[in-house]
Design an enzyme around this catalytic site. Structure first.
Site, PDB file in Angstrom:
ATOM      1  N   GLY A   7       1.291  -1.063  -0.172  1.00 41.90           N
ATOM      2  CA  GLY A   7       0.186   0.007   0.395  1.00 41.90           C
ATOM      3  C   GLY A   7       1.217   0.846  -0.022  1.00 41.90           C
ATOM      4  O   GLY A   7       1.033   1.408   0.764  1.00 41.90           O
ATOM      5  N   LEU A   8       0.660   1.781  -1.110  1.00 42.04           N
ATOM      6  CA  LEU A   8       2.029   2.860  -1.256  1.00 42.04           C
ATOM      7  C   LEU A   8       1.099   4.307  -1.502  1.00 42.04           C
ATOM      8  O   LEU A   8       1.901   5.241  -2.424  1.00 42.04           O
ATOM      9  CB  LEU A   8       3.215   2.759  -2.649  1.00 42.04           C
ATOM     10  CG  LEU A   8       3.893   1.164  -2.291  1.00 42.04           C
ATOM     11  CD1 LEU A   8       4.746   1.007  -3.572  1.00 42.04           C
ATOM     12  CD2 LEU A   8       4.463   1.812  -0.913  1.00 42.04           C
ATOM     13  N   MET A  11      -0.406   8.038   2.693  1.00 38.83           N
ATOM     14  CA  MET A  11       0.551   7.777   3.768  1.00 38.83           C
ATOM     15  C   MET A  11       1.377   6.685   3.431  1.00 38.83           C
ATOM     16  O   MET A  11       2.669   6.818   4.104  1.00 38.83           O
ATOM     17  CB  MET A  11      -0.300   6.846   5.501  1.00 38.83           C
ATOM     18  CG  MET A  11      -1.760   8.241   5.506  1.00 38.83           C
ATOM     19  SD  MET A  11      -0.737   9.181   6.351  1.00 38.83           S
ATOM     20  CE  MET A  11      -0.794   7.518   8.012  1.00 38.83           C
ATOM     21  N   ARG A  31      -1.291  -1.454  -6.092  1.00 36.26           N
ATOM     22  CA  ARG A  31      -2.010  -1.923  -7.365  1.00 36.26           C
ATOM     23  C   ARG A  31      -1.102  -2.065  -8.724  1.00 36.26           C
ATOM     24  O   ARG A  31      -2.202  -1.685  -9.158  1.00 36.26           O
ATOM     25  CB  ARG A  31      -3.766  -2.094  -6.769  1.00 36.26           C
ATOM     26  CG  ARG A  31      -3.967  -3.190  -5.980  1.00 36.26           C
ATOM     27  CD  ARG A  31      -5.573  -3.700  -5.669  1.00 36.26           C
ATOM     28  NE  ARG A  31      -5.869  -2.202  -5.361  1.00 36.26           N
ATOM     29  CZ  ARG A  31      -7.496  -2.300  -5.041  1.00 36.26           C
ATOM     30  NH1 ARG A  31      -8.400  -3.077  -5.830  1.00 36.26           N
ATOM     31  NH2 ARG A  31      -7.756  -1.017  -4.218  1.00 36.26           N
ATOM     32  N   ASN A  86      -6.713   1.524   9.984  1.00 34.24           N
ATOM     33  CA  ASN A  86      -7.090   2.261  10.502  1.00 34.24           C
ATOM     34  C   ASN A  86      -7.848   1.046  11.010  1.00 34.24           C
ATOM     35  O   ASN A  86      -9.351   1.518  10.636  1.00 34.24           O
ATOM     36  CB  ASN A  86      -7.430   3.749  10.049  1.00 34.24           C
ATOM     37  CG  ASN A  86      -6.604   4.775  10.008  1.00 34.24           C
ATOM     38  OD1 ASN A  86      -6.648   4.518  11.586  1.00 34.24           O
ATOM     39  ND2 ASN A  86      -7.080   5.454   9.765  1.00 34.24           N
ATOM     40  N   LYS A 164      -4.919   4.483  18.500  1.00 31.36           N
ATOM     41  CA  LYS A 164      -5.404   5.267  18.422  1.00 31.36           C
ATOM     42  C   LYS A 164      -6.870   5.865  17.208  1.00 31.36           C
ATOM     43  O   LYS A 164      -7.616   7.058  17.011  1.00 31.36           O
ATOM     44  CB  LYS A 164      -5.172   4.569  16.355  1.00 31.36           C
ATOM     45  CG  LYS A 164      -4.940   5.500  15.172  1.00 31.36           C
ATOM     46  CD  LYS A 164      -4.528   7.088  14.842  1.00 31.36           C
ATOM     47  CE  LYS A 164      -4.128   7.438  13.632  1.00 31.36           C
ATOM     48  NZ  LYS A 164      -5.183   7.810  12.619  1.00 31.36           N
ATOM     49  N   HIS A 167      -8.015   8.130  19.571  1.00 23.84           N
ATOM     50  CA  HIS A 167      -7.137   9.817  19.649  1.00 23.84           C
ATOM     51  C   HIS A 167      -7.771  10.419  18.223  1.00 23.84           C
ATOM     52  O   HIS A 167      -7.917  11.606  18.534  1.00 23.84           O
ATOM     53  CB  HIS A 167      -5.329   9.308  18.795  1.00 23.84           C
ATOM     54  CG  HIS A 167      -5.326  10.149  18.029  1.00 23.84           C
ATOM     55  ND1 HIS A 167      -5.436  10.455  16.894  1.00 23.84           N
ATOM     56  CD2 HIS A 167      -4.274  11.010  18.095  1.00 23.84           C
ATOM     57  CE1 HIS A 167      -4.723  11.671  16.391  1.00 23.84           C
ATOM     58  NE2 HIS A 167      -4.059  11.882  17.050  1.00 23.84           N
ATOM     59  N   GLU A 171      -9.894  14.143  18.284  1.00 26.95           N
ATOM     60  CA  GLU A 171     -10.063  14.666  16.670  1.00 26.95           C
ATOM     61  C   GLU A 171     -10.870  15.594  16.522  1.00 26.95           C
ATOM     62  O   GLU A 171     -11.016  16.439  16.317  1.00 26.95           O
ATOM     63  CB  GLU A 171      -8.817  13.891  16.383  1.00 26.95           C
ATOM     64  CG  GLU A 171      -8.741  14.581  14.883  1.00 26.95           C
ATOM     65  CD  GLU A 171      -8.293  13.762  13.847  1.00 26.95           C
ATOM     66  OE1 GLU A 171      -9.056  13.221  13.059  1.00 26.95           O
ATOM     67  OE2 GLU A 171      -7.080  13.316  13.876  1.00 26.95           O
ATOM     68  N   TYR A 172     -12.036  14.046  16.547  1.00 25.26           N
ATOM     69  CA  TYR A 172     -13.263  15.080  15.966  1.00 25.26           C
ATOM     70  C   TYR A 172     -13.737  16.104  17.014  1.00 25.26           C
ATOM     71  O   TYR A 172     -13.769  17.235  16.162  1.00 25.26           O
ATOM     72  CB  TYR A 172     -13.766  13.430  15.876  1.00 25.26           C
ATOM     73  CG  TYR A 172     -14.430  12.879  15.028  1.00 25.26           C
ATOM     74  CD1 TYR A 172     -12.764  12.507  13.894  1.00 25.26           C
ATOM     75  CD2 TYR A 172     -15.491  12.482  14.616  1.00 25.26           C
ATOM     76  CE1 TYR A 172     -13.210  11.530  13.303  1.00 25.26           C
ATOM     77  CE2 TYR A 172     -15.242  11.679  13.588  1.00 25.26           C
ATOM     78  CZ  TYR A 172     -14.435  11.013  13.020  1.00 25.26           C
ATOM     79  OH  TYR A 172     -14.548  10.099  11.892  1.00 25.26           O
TER      80      TYR A 172
END
Length: 291
Positions: A7-8, A11, A31, A86, A164, A167, A171-172
Site C-alpha cells: 500500500g503506497l 501515507m 496495485r 485504520n 488510535k 485519538h 480529534e473529532y
C-alpha cells in the site's frame, strides 16, 4: 533491516521514503504499478530475507482482510505482519489468531501524521507480543518523530488500533470546537478580522495547537472558506469510539456530538463543516468538495 510494505498511497508512499532515509531497505507493492517496486505479493515476499516483516497499509475491512489472507499463505513461521491501516481493533484479534495458527506474528499499529509525516515523523501506537514488536522496532524508530515521544507499545494485540481510534475521536471533538468558534466569530458584526483572531491564538493561549496552526493555514488560502462546501466525511473511527463508549458505559458527550455534527453536514451546507473539511484537507490531504 528489510521491510515489505503493501500500500503506497498518501501515507504508505511517504512512509516508504522516510524509512529509506533512515537507511533501511523497503520493497513496496501497490496495485498501481507506477508506484510499486514489485508486481505482486508473491514477488515481494520472495525478495525479503527471513525472518520477514511485512507492513500492510491498505484500507480497513475487506482490503486488509484479503491482504492478510494472502500473506498467511505466502509467509513462513517466524515472520511478522504489521497492520498499519485504520482497522477496527476487533479485526486485529481475528488476524492475529489466523496468523498464529501458521506461526506468523502479528502487530497492529495506529499511525498518525497524515501528509506531514514524511518530514515531521509519525506518531505510532502499536499492540502485540513483545517478541513480535521487537522485530519491527527499527522501523518504528525510523518512522517516529525525533525525540523521546511519539511512539508507544500500547498493550496486547488490538491496543494500537484502539488507542488510535480514541485519538481520532478526540480529534473529532477538537476540530468541532474550533469550527464552532470560527462560525460564531464570522457571524457577529463586531469582529472584523476572524482570520487574524485565530492567528493571534497561536502564541500564548491555552488553546494553541497544531490543529489551530492548520486552521490558520486554511484561512490564509481562503479567508472565509467560501470555496468549500460544508460537508465532512467520517472515516469510521469516530463511530467506533462512540460504540466502544456505549459498550463500556463511558460518557463521551463532546466526541459523540462532533460525530453527529458530521452527519448533519450531509443535510445542509454547514459553515462549521467548511472548517472541519479544511482541517482534514490540511493535515491528512483528505478530499474536499468544492462549491
Amino acid at each position: 533491516m528489510e521491510l515489505g510494505l503493501v500500500g503506497l498511497g498518501k501515507m504508505g508512499g511517504n512512509m516508504r521514503e522516510r524509512i529509506r532515509r533512515a537507511g533501511h531497505t523497503v520493497i513496496g507493492y501497490d496495485r498501481n504499478a507506477d508506484l510499486a517496486d514489485v508486481h505482486s505479493l508473491e514477488e515481494l515476499v520472495g525478495k525479503l530475507s527471513g525472518p520477514r516483516v511485512v507492513w500492510v497499509m491498505v484500507p480497513a475491512g475487506e482490503p486488509t482482510q484479503s491482504t492478510v489472507d494472502q500473506l498467511a499463505e505466502l509467509l513462513e513461521p517466524g515472520d511478522v505482519v504489521v497492520d498499519g491501516g485504520n482497522s477496527r481493533w476487533t479485526d486485529d484479534e481475528k488476524h492475529a489468531e489466523e496468523l498464529a495458527a501458521k506461526g506468523i506474528g502479528f502487530v497492529d499499529c495506529g499511525v498518525s501524521g497524515g501528509v506531514w509525516g514524511l518530514e515531521n515523523g509519525y506518531a505510532l501506537m502499536y499492540g502485540g507480543d513483545a517478541e513480535h514488536v521487537a522485530k519491527v522496532q527499527p522501523v518504528f524508530d525510523a518512522l517516529k518523530p525525533e525525540g523521546d515521544f511519539g511512539s508507544v507499545h500500547a498493550g496486547k494485540v488490538g491496543a494500537g488500533h484502539f488507542a488510535k481510534m480514541v485519538h481520532n475521536g478526540i480529534e473529532y471533538a477538537m476540530m468541532q470546537a474550533y469550527a464552532e468558534g470560527w462560525e460564531l466569530l464570522e457571524k457577529v458584526d463586531s469582529v472584523t478580522d476572524v482570520r487574524e483572531v485565530f492567528r493571534s491564538w497561536q502564541e500564548g493561549t491555552v488553546i494553541r495547537s497544531w490543529l489551530l496552526d492548520l486552521a490558520v493555514n486554511a484561512l490564509d488560502g481562503d479567508e472565509h472558506l467560501q470555496g468549500l462546501r460544508g460537508y465532512a466525511q467520517d472515516s469510521g473511527e469516530g463511530r467506533w469510539t462512540v460504540e466502544a463508549a456505549i459498550d463500556n458505559a463511558v460518557p463521551l458527550p463532546a466526541i459523540t456530538a462532533s460525530l453527529f455534527a458530521r452527519f448533519a453536514s450531509r443535510q445542509e451546507d454547514s459553515p462549521q463543516m467548511k472548517m472541519i473539511a479544511a482541517l482534514r484537507n490540511q493535515f491528512g490531504g483528505h478530499a474536499v468538495e468544492k462549491k
